[in-house]
Design a protein around this motif. Structure first.
Motif, PDB file in Angstrom:
ATOM      1  N   ALA A 128      18.155  29.974 -15.328  1.00  0.00           N
ATOM      2  CA  ALA A 128      18.133  28.930 -14.212  1.00  0.00           C
ATOM      3  C   ALA A 128      19.367  28.431 -13.527  1.00  0.00           C
ATOM      4  N   LYS A 129      20.395  28.555 -14.347  1.00  0.00           N
ATOM      5  CA  LYS A 129      21.605  28.334 -13.755  1.00  0.00           C
ATOM      6  C   LYS A 129      22.332  29.205 -13.001  1.00  0.00           C
ATOM      7  N   THR A 130      22.095  30.498 -13.336  1.00  0.00           N
ATOM      8  CA  THR A 130      22.793  31.481 -12.642  1.00  0.00           C
ATOM      9  C   THR A 130      21.976  32.310 -11.713  1.00  0.00           C
ATOM     10  N   GLY A 131      20.632  32.251 -11.730  1.00  0.00           N
ATOM     11  CA  GLY A 131      19.757  32.882 -10.904  1.00  0.00           C
ATOM     12  C   GLY A 131      19.538  34.359 -11.433  1.00  0.00           C
ATOM     13  N   MET A 132      18.409  35.035 -10.924  1.00  0.00           N
ATOM     14  CA  MET A 132      18.222  36.378 -11.456  1.00  0.00           C
ATOM     15  C   MET A 132      18.243  37.422 -10.324  1.00  0.00           C
ATOM     16  N   LYS A 133      18.413  38.746 -10.779  1.00  0.00           N
ATOM     17  CA  LYS A 133      18.588  39.640  -9.685  1.00  0.00           C
ATOM     18  C   LYS A 133      17.364  40.479  -9.873  1.00  0.00           C
ATOM     19  N   VAL A 134      16.724  40.876  -8.822  1.00  0.00           N
ATOM     20  CA  VAL A 134      15.585  41.566  -8.680  1.00  0.00           C
ATOM     21  C   VAL A 134      15.759  43.055  -7.841  1.00  0.00           C
ATOM     22  N   ILE A 135      14.999  44.215  -7.848  1.00  0.00           N
ATOM     23  CA  ILE A 135      14.801  45.377  -7.111  1.00  0.00           C
ATOM     24  C   ILE A 135      13.387  45.268  -6.304  1.00  0.00           C
ATOM     25  N   THR A 136      13.387  45.851  -5.655  1.00  0.00           N
ATOM     26  CA  THR A 136      11.814  46.160  -4.885  1.00  0.00           C
ATOM     27  C   THR A 136      11.601  47.493  -5.243  1.00  0.00           C
ATOM     28  N   ILE A 137      10.296  47.715  -5.467  1.00  0.00           N
ATOM     29  CA  ILE A 137       9.452  48.799  -5.987  1.00  0.00           C
ATOM     30  C   ILE A 137       8.089  48.832  -5.143  1.00  0.00           C
ATOM     31  N   GLU A 138       7.619  50.024  -5.025  1.00  0.00           N
ATOM     32  CA  GLU A 138       6.296  50.153  -4.574  1.00  0.00           C
ATOM     33  C   GLU A 138       5.268  49.441  -5.411  1.00  0.00           C
ATOM     34  N   ASP A 139       4.506  48.906  -5.007  1.00  0.00           N
ATOM     35  CA  ASP A 139       3.211  48.535  -5.803  1.00  0.00           C
ATOM     36  C   ASP A 139       2.197  49.532  -6.056  1.00  0.00           C
ATOM     37  N   ARG A 140       2.043  50.051  -7.162  1.00  0.00           N
ATOM     38  CA  ARG A 140       1.067  50.949  -7.637  1.00  0.00           C
ATOM     39  C   ARG A 140       0.099  50.892  -8.446  1.00  0.00           C
ATOM     40  N   ARG A 141      -0.116  49.390  -8.620  1.00  0.00           N
ATOM     41  CA  ARG A 141      -1.192  48.958  -9.483  1.00  0.00           C
ATOM     42  C   ARG A 141      -2.744  49.273  -8.854  1.00  0.00           C
ATOM     43  N   TRP A 142      -3.732  48.754  -9.519  1.00  0.00           N
ATOM     44  CA  TRP A 142      -5.254  48.659  -8.967  1.00  0.00           C
ATOM     45  C   TRP A 142      -5.256  47.685  -8.049  1.00  0.00           C
ATOM     46  N   GLY A 143      -6.531  47.728  -7.319  1.00  0.00           N
ATOM     47  CA  GLY A 143      -6.573  46.549  -6.090  1.00  0.00           C
ATOM     48  C   GLY A 143      -7.215  45.276  -6.901  1.00  0.00           C
ATOM     49  N   ARG A 144      -7.446  45.254  -7.878  1.00  0.00           N
ATOM     50  CA  ARG A 144      -8.135  43.771  -8.129  1.00  0.00           C
ATOM     51  C   ARG A 144      -6.920  43.004  -9.035  1.00  0.00           C
ATOM     52  N   ARG A 145      -5.970  42.789  -8.507  1.00  0.00           N
ATOM     53  CA  ARG A 145      -4.644  42.114  -9.209  1.00  0.00           C
ATOM     54  C   ARG A 145      -5.038  40.543  -9.411  1.00  0.00           C
ATOM     55  N   ASP A 146      -5.838  40.076  -8.783  1.00  0.00           N
ATOM     56  CA  ASP A 146      -6.288  38.547  -9.052  1.00  0.00           C
ATOM     57  C   ASP A 146      -7.051  38.484 -10.267  1.00  0.00           C
ATOM     58  N   ILE A 147      -7.543  39.466 -10.924  1.00  0.00           N
ATOM     59  CA  ILE A 147      -7.844  39.308 -12.402  1.00  0.00           C
ATOM     60  C   ILE A 147      -6.952  39.693 -13.218  1.00  0.00           C
ATOM     61  N   LYS A 148      -6.637  38.629 -14.230  1.00  0.00           N
ATOM     62  CA  LYS A 148      -5.515  38.772 -15.110  1.00  0.00           C
ATOM     63  C   LYS A 148      -6.167  39.753 -16.311  1.00  0.00           C
ATOM     64  N   THR A 149      -5.994  41.074 -16.008  1.00  0.00           N
ATOM     65  CA  THR A 149      -6.464  41.932 -17.344  1.00  0.00           C
ATOM     66  C   THR A 149      -5.177  42.283 -17.952  1.00  0.00           C
ATOM     67  N   VAL A 150      -5.514  43.066 -19.036  1.00  0.00           N
ATOM     68  CA  VAL A 150      -4.479  43.617 -19.965  1.00  0.00           C
ATOM     69  C   VAL A 150      -3.870  44.943 -19.362  1.00  0.00           C
ATOM     70  N   GLN A 151      -4.135  45.212 -18.104  1.00  0.00           N
ATOM     71  CA  GLN A 151      -3.569  46.775 -17.605  1.00  0.00           C
ATOM     72  C   GLN A 151      -2.310  46.188 -16.976  1.00  0.00           C
ATOM     73  N   LEU A 152      -1.338  46.324 -18.015  1.00  0.00           N
ATOM     74  CA  LEU A 152       0.151  45.911 -17.618  1.00  0.00           C
ATOM     75  C   LEU A 152       1.292  47.070 -17.644  1.00  0.00           C
ATOM     76  N   LEU A 153       0.396  48.455 -17.529  1.00  0.00           N
ATOM     77  CA  LEU A 153       1.547  49.476 -17.794  1.00  0.00           C
ATOM     78  C   LEU A 153       2.501  49.840 -16.643  1.00  0.00           C
ATOM     79  N   TYR A 154       1.952  49.501 -15.346  1.00  0.00           N
ATOM     80  CA  TYR A 154       2.827  49.550 -14.142  1.00  0.00           C
ATOM     81  C   TYR A 154       3.859  48.309 -14.085  1.00  0.00           C
ATOM     82  N   PRO A 155       3.343  47.093 -14.519  1.00  0.00           N
ATOM     83  CA  PRO A 155       4.500  46.205 -14.489  1.00  0.00           C
ATOM     84  C   PRO A 155       5.455  46.310 -15.575  1.00  0.00           C
ATOM     85  N   SER A 156       4.876  47.129 -16.762  1.00  0.00           N
ATOM     86  CA  SER A 156       6.044  47.194 -17.755  1.00  0.00           C
ATOM     87  C   SER A 156       6.999  48.417 -17.120  1.00  0.00           C
ATOM     88  N   MET A 157       6.530  49.385 -16.457  1.00  0.00           N
ATOM     89  CA  MET A 157       7.141  50.389 -15.989  1.00  0.00           C
ATOM     90  C   MET A 157       8.537  49.746 -14.861  1.00  0.00           C
TER      91      MET A 157
END
Length: 284
Positions: A128-157
């Motif tokens: 929180a004091k240093t900040g984080m670094k991010v990259i951008t990647i194509e979103d390849r998840r399924w279409g219903r991301r509003d449902i908090k499912t256990v389908q977390l493979l692509y976020p893990s990738m």
């Protein structure tokens, strides 16, 4: 000493906890989950997480095996048994065990599992004091991301892609616009205005997001809910993410380009202070 976990009505040592190999959470990722933060032995935003849990189950036509009152009691008992002061409580509910078939079983009993993770100093994360670094990647998840499912493979990738690039996380994009982080909602700040994607099926309806935006408006900060582009993010004055486990976390670099002056900005820092302070007041 092992953790005590909760499985289908029983408190068990983690090494004795078992779920069927035919559980649909294992076979089809047919399940939902929630994560509730704990500060000072108390649960943050429990009502919000319980409400979203019910919504996720409803969207998947899945029955809820536990009442909100009993669920709260299980959370508190796990905190007590595992002596958790600061940390997280994970909850997963699946449709249950049944012979393998793509069609939903009509008589399966839902599986419910809860476990804790100790995170001493959760509110004092040095990032929180240093900040984080991010990259951008194509979103390849399924279409219903509003449902908090256990389908977390692509976020893990995505997390692993970020790690390989020397970054902390990845922001997923569609048509040049940021959807969200791998496990958080994404924001930029430009000319004092907080910009974050509007709610829809494209992103998770974050419980921390909801609270932070409410606190921002109460503090007379400007908020605009709309998609923003990667180019806008790179040109922003500040950027940050929100989640149950990181609260408000500044972002100081996107795809190797510094955001603002490459240090956590005043809006993100102030929102983090407000969120932690106010959440402690209402924790149960």
């Amino acid at each position: 000493m092992s953790r005590t976990v909760y499985v289908n009505g029983e408190y068990l040592p983690e090494e004795d906890a078992k779920v069927s190999v035919f559980d649909r959470g294992f076979l089809f990722a047919d399940g939902v989950y929630e994560v509730t933060s704990v500060l000072g032995g108390k649960l943050l935003d429990f009502d919000g997480h319980a409400t979203r849990l019910a919504r996720s189950l409803g969207e998947l036509e899945m029955s809820n095996p536990i009442t909100k009152e009993d669920l709260l009691e299980v959370h508190r008992e796990l905190l007590r048994r595992n002596a958790i002061d600061d940390g997280l409580v994970y909850l997963q509910i699946t449709r249950g065990a049944a012979d393998r078939d793509f069609a939903y079983p009509v008589d399966a009993t839902p599986t419910i599992v809860l476990f804790t993770q100790a995170k001493p100093g959760l509110a004092d994360n040095p990032m929180a004091k240093t900040g984080m670094k991010v990259i951008t990647i194509e979103d390849r998840r399924w279409g219903r991301r509003d449902i908090k499912t256990v389908q977390l493979l692509y976020p893990s990738m995505g997390k692993m892609m970020a790690k390989a690039a020397g970054a902390d996380d990845a922001w997923m994009t569609e048509d040049g616009h940021v959807t969200e982080g791998t496990s958080n909602n994404a924001y930029i700040v430009k000319d004092g205005k907080i910009i974050t994607r509007h709610l829809g099926e494209e992103i998770l309806h974050g419980i921390t997001r909801k609270a932070v935006l409410r606190f921002a408006r109460e503090a007379q900060m400007q908020v605009e809910e709309r998609p923003f582009t990667v180019e806008e993010a790179r040109a922003a004055d500040e950027a940050f993410v929100t989640s149950a486990s990181s609260f408000v976390m500044p972002v100081v670099e996107i795809d190797g380009a510094a955001i603002g002056n490459a240090t956590p900005g005043p809006v993100a820092k102030r929102l983090r202070e407000i969120y932690i302070e106010e959440s402690r007041k209402t924790a149960i």
